[in-house]
Write a protein that holds these residues in place. Structure first.
Motif, short mmCIF file in Angstrom:
data_model
loop_
_atom_site.label_atom_id
_atom_site.label_comp_id
_atom_site.label_asym_id
_atom_site.label_seq_id
_atom_site.Cartn_x
_atom_site.Cartn_y
_atom_site.Cartn_z
N ASN A 1 110.44 49.59 61.69
CA ASN A 1 111.71 49.80 62.39
C ASN A 1 111.68 49.29 63.81
OD1 ASN A 1 114.16 51.00 61.56
ND2 ASN A 1 112.90 52.67 60.69
N LEU A 2 112.75 48.64 64.24
CA LEU A 2 112.83 48.18 65.63
C LEU A 2 113.01 49.35 66.59
CD1 LEU A 2 115.07 45.04 65.27
CD2 LEU A 2 112.92 45.08 66.49
N GLY A 3 113.59 50.43 66.07
CA GLY A 3 113.80 51.61 66.90
C GLY A 3 114.89 51.42 67.95
N LEU A 4 115.85 50.53 67.69
CA LEU A 4 116.95 50.34 68.63
C LEU A 4 118.20 51.04 68.10
CD1 LEU A 4 116.41 46.55 69.41
CD2 LEU A 4 115.66 48.52 70.76
N ASP A 5 119.07 51.41 69.01
CA ASP A 5 120.24 52.20 68.63
C ASP A 5 121.50 51.33 68.67
OD1 ASP A 5 122.24 54.00 68.33
OD2 ASP A 5 121.79 55.16 70.14
N SER B 1 109.10 39.92 64.78
CA SER B 1 108.41 40.02 63.49
C SER B 1 108.52 41.44 62.91
CB SER B 1 106.95 39.63 63.67
OG SER B 1 106.39 40.30 64.78
N VAL B 2 109.27 42.30 63.58
CA VAL B 2 109.38 43.68 63.10
C VAL B 2 110.28 43.72 61.86
CG1 VAL B 2 110.08 46.03 63.67
CG2 VAL B 2 109.08 44.56 65.43
N GLY B 3 109.70 44.22 60.75
CA GLY B 3 110.44 44.24 59.49
C GLY B 3 109.71 43.43 58.43
N LEU B 4 108.79 42.58 58.87
CA LEU B 4 107.99 41.81 57.90
C LEU B 4 107.19 42.76 57.03
CD1 LEU B 4 106.57 38.79 59.93
CD2 LEU B 4 108.00 38.68 57.88
N ILE B 5 106.71 43.83 57.68
CA ILE B 5 106.02 44.87 56.91
C ILE B 5 107.08 45.88 56.51
CG2 ILE B 5 104.30 46.72 57.06
CD1 ILE B 5 102.90 44.92 59.20
N ILE C 1 114.05 37.22 59.13
CA ILE C 1 113.14 37.58 58.04
C ILE C 1 113.90 37.52 56.71
CG2 ILE C 1 111.80 39.50 57.06
CD1 ILE C 1 111.31 40.39 60.02
N TYR C 2 113.28 36.90 55.68
CA TYR C 2 113.92 36.90 54.36
C TYR C 2 113.04 37.55 53.30
CZ TYR C 2 111.01 32.79 53.74
OH TYR C 2 109.94 31.94 53.68
N SER C 3 111.83 37.92 53.68
CA SER C 3 110.96 38.64 52.75
C SER C 3 110.24 39.74 53.54
CB SER C 3 109.96 37.67 52.13
OG SER C 3 109.09 38.36 51.28
N PRO C 4 110.61 40.99 53.39
CA PRO C 4 111.57 41.54 52.43
C PRO C 4 113.00 41.05 52.68
CG PRO C 4 110.89 43.22 54.01
CD PRO C 4 110.04 42.03 54.27
N GLU C 5 113.77 41.03 51.58
CA GLU C 5 115.12 40.48 51.62
C GLU C 5 116.03 41.26 52.57
OE1 GLU C 5 118.20 38.89 48.22
OE2 GLU C 5 116.16 39.46 47.74
N GLU C 6 115.83 42.57 52.59
CA GLU C 6 116.67 43.39 53.48
C GLU C 6 115.80 44.31 54.33
OE1 GLU C 6 121.01 44.76 52.58
OE2 GLU C 6 119.67 46.40 52.02
N THR C 7 115.66 43.95 55.59
CA THR C 7 114.89 44.79 56.52
C THR C 7 115.72 46.02 56.88
OG1 THR C 7 115.87 43.57 58.34
CG2 THR C 7 113.73 42.79 57.55
N ASN C 8 115.10 46.98 57.53
CA ASN C 8 115.86 48.15 57.99
C ASN C 8 116.95 47.75 58.98
OD1 ASN C 8 114.64 50.12 56.46
ND2 ASN C 8 112.96 50.40 57.93
N PHE C 9 116.68 46.72 59.77
CA PHE C 9 117.69 46.19 60.72
C PHE C 9 118.98 45.83 59.96
CE2 PHE C 9 119.24 42.17 62.76
CZ PHE C 9 119.58 42.66 64.01
N LEU C 10 118.82 45.16 58.81
CA LEU C 10 120.00 44.78 58.02
C LEU C 10 120.56 45.95 57.21
CD1 LEU C 10 119.15 41.18 56.70
CD2 LEU C 10 120.34 41.87 58.78
N LYS C 11 119.67 46.77 56.67
CA LYS C 11 120.12 47.94 55.90
C LYS C 11 121.02 48.82 56.75
CE LYS C 11 116.49 48.75 52.60
NZ LYS C 11 115.09 49.01 52.70
N ASP C 12 120.55 49.10 57.96
CA ASP C 12 121.32 49.97 58.87
C ASP C 12 122.65 49.33 59.24
OD1 ASP C 12 119.16 51.63 58.76
OD2 ASP C 12 118.38 51.13 60.75
N ALA C 13 122.63 48.00 59.46
CA ALA C 13 123.86 47.30 59.83
C ALA C 13 124.88 47.39 58.69
CB ALA C 13 123.56 45.84 60.16
N LYS C 14 124.40 47.23 57.47
CA LYS C 14 125.28 47.31 56.30
C LYS C 14 125.90 48.71 56.21
CE LYS C 14 124.25 44.39 52.51
NZ LYS C 14 123.32 44.12 51.41
N LEU C 15 125.05 49.71 56.40
CA LEU C 15 125.54 51.10 56.34
C LEU C 15 126.60 51.37 57.42
CD1 LEU C 15 122.29 53.17 55.66
CD2 LEU C 15 124.26 52.87 54.13
N ARG C 16 126.43 50.74 58.56
CA ARG C 16 127.40 50.93 59.65
C ARG C 16 128.69 50.17 59.39
NH1 ARG C 16 123.06 50.01 63.06
NH2 ARG C 16 123.67 47.82 63.04
N GLY C 17 128.66 49.22 58.44
CA GLY C 17 129.85 48.43 58.14
C GLY C 17 129.89 47.09 58.85
#
Ligand code: ATR
Length: 268
Positions: free
Chosen positions: A195-199, A187-191, A215-231
């Protein structure tokens, strides 16, 4: 009036009424209405009774009652039994049956994106109520499933229920070798901004790896934001949510609905 309901606690933010009422109107089911209700554990039995008496024609169950509803039901379908998770109630031959449409909802969301999930190494984060639904179909064709949960014992319980021997438990904070899919079931990212704090830096520039957040709300969690940034490739839980609803709707009404741009937009 045919009344349908989603129950949970909290329930205020549920988008199920929005989509089910949209489909009911679109298909001229004018005598049908879908509502949401915040309930307590002590109310579960009377909800099931209302399905038995046709006061409710269908019910969706959400967090935290997907397991707690089970003792009150007459029968479970095979997937609900296997995952110990019920998200849909339906009356069949006078009995109240519990179904799990999350399992098919999840795999359908992969099929939509033409994602082949056979022979993959899969890293699953979390071991909460929804996690068995994610594992259920994947494990049939997976190469290996790694599970990591903050409370390790819960991951080990999932491993002990697996007959295939494909599950390996990883300590929270450790990473297995680079996997094809990394799926956040916590459930980490619902708020916002949690951050999951994983590397995951060793996943950099690997566009073949899919990071999927339920999670779809918020649409983009930090987990997904970071993944996108990494490519990496990313997906949120919106399509899984729509598919589990579509399957329940069809079960109750017999009407096959499509997930089109209009319904996807409704969720934005
Ligand atoms: P439910 O079963 O209703 O889905 P849950 O059991 O609370 O809810 O599951 C939530 C998941 O998110 C669990 O895997 C939980 O980890 P624990 O089993 O250790 O509680 C995980 N989770 C919640 N908050 C977390 C956090 N701050 N860090 C890591 N994992 C977290």
């Amino acid at each position: 009036m045919r009344k349908y309901l989603v129950i949970g606690n909290p329930i205020k933010h549920s988008l199920s009424p929005l989509i089910h009422n949209y489909w009911m109107r679109k298909h001229q089911l004018t005598e049908s209405i879908y509502e949401k209700e915040k309930v307590e554990k002590k109310n579960l039995e009377s909800i099931v009774e209302k399905v038995r008496n046709d006061d409710l024609r269908g019910v969706n169950i959400t967090v935290p009652f997907k397991k707690e509803i089970i003792p009150f039901l007459d029968r479970l379908d095979g997937i609900a039994k296997n995952t110990l998770s019920v998200n849909t109630l339906c009356k069949v031959k006078g009995e109240v049956w519990g179904y799990n449409t999350d399992v098919e909802g999840f795999t359908e969301s992969l099929v939509d994106e033409l994602i082949d999930y056979r022979n993959k190494d899969i890293f699953i984060l979390g071991s909460g109520g929804v996690t068995p639904s994610i594992i259920h179909n994947l494990i049939l064709t997976a190469n290996k499933i790694y599970i990591s949960n903050r409370t390790k014992k819960k991951a080990e319980q999932l491993q002990s229920r697996d007959l295939t021997g494909k599950i390996e438990v990883i300590d929270w904070g450790d990473n297995p070798k680079v996997c094809d899919f990394v799926i956040n079931t916590t459930s980490v990212g619902l708020i916002k901004d949690e951050n999951l704090g994983l590397d995951f830096k060793n996943y950099k520039n690997n566009k073949d790896v899919l990071f999927y957040d339920l999670i779809y709300s918020p649409e983009e969690t930090n987990f997904l934001k970071d993944a996108k940034l990494r490519g990496n490739k990313t997906m949120n839980g919106k399509m899984m949510f729509l598919h589990q609803a579509r399957i329940a709707f069809q079960m109750w009404t017999g009407v096959a609905v499509e997930i089109d741009d209009e319904i996807i937009k409704l969720l934005e």
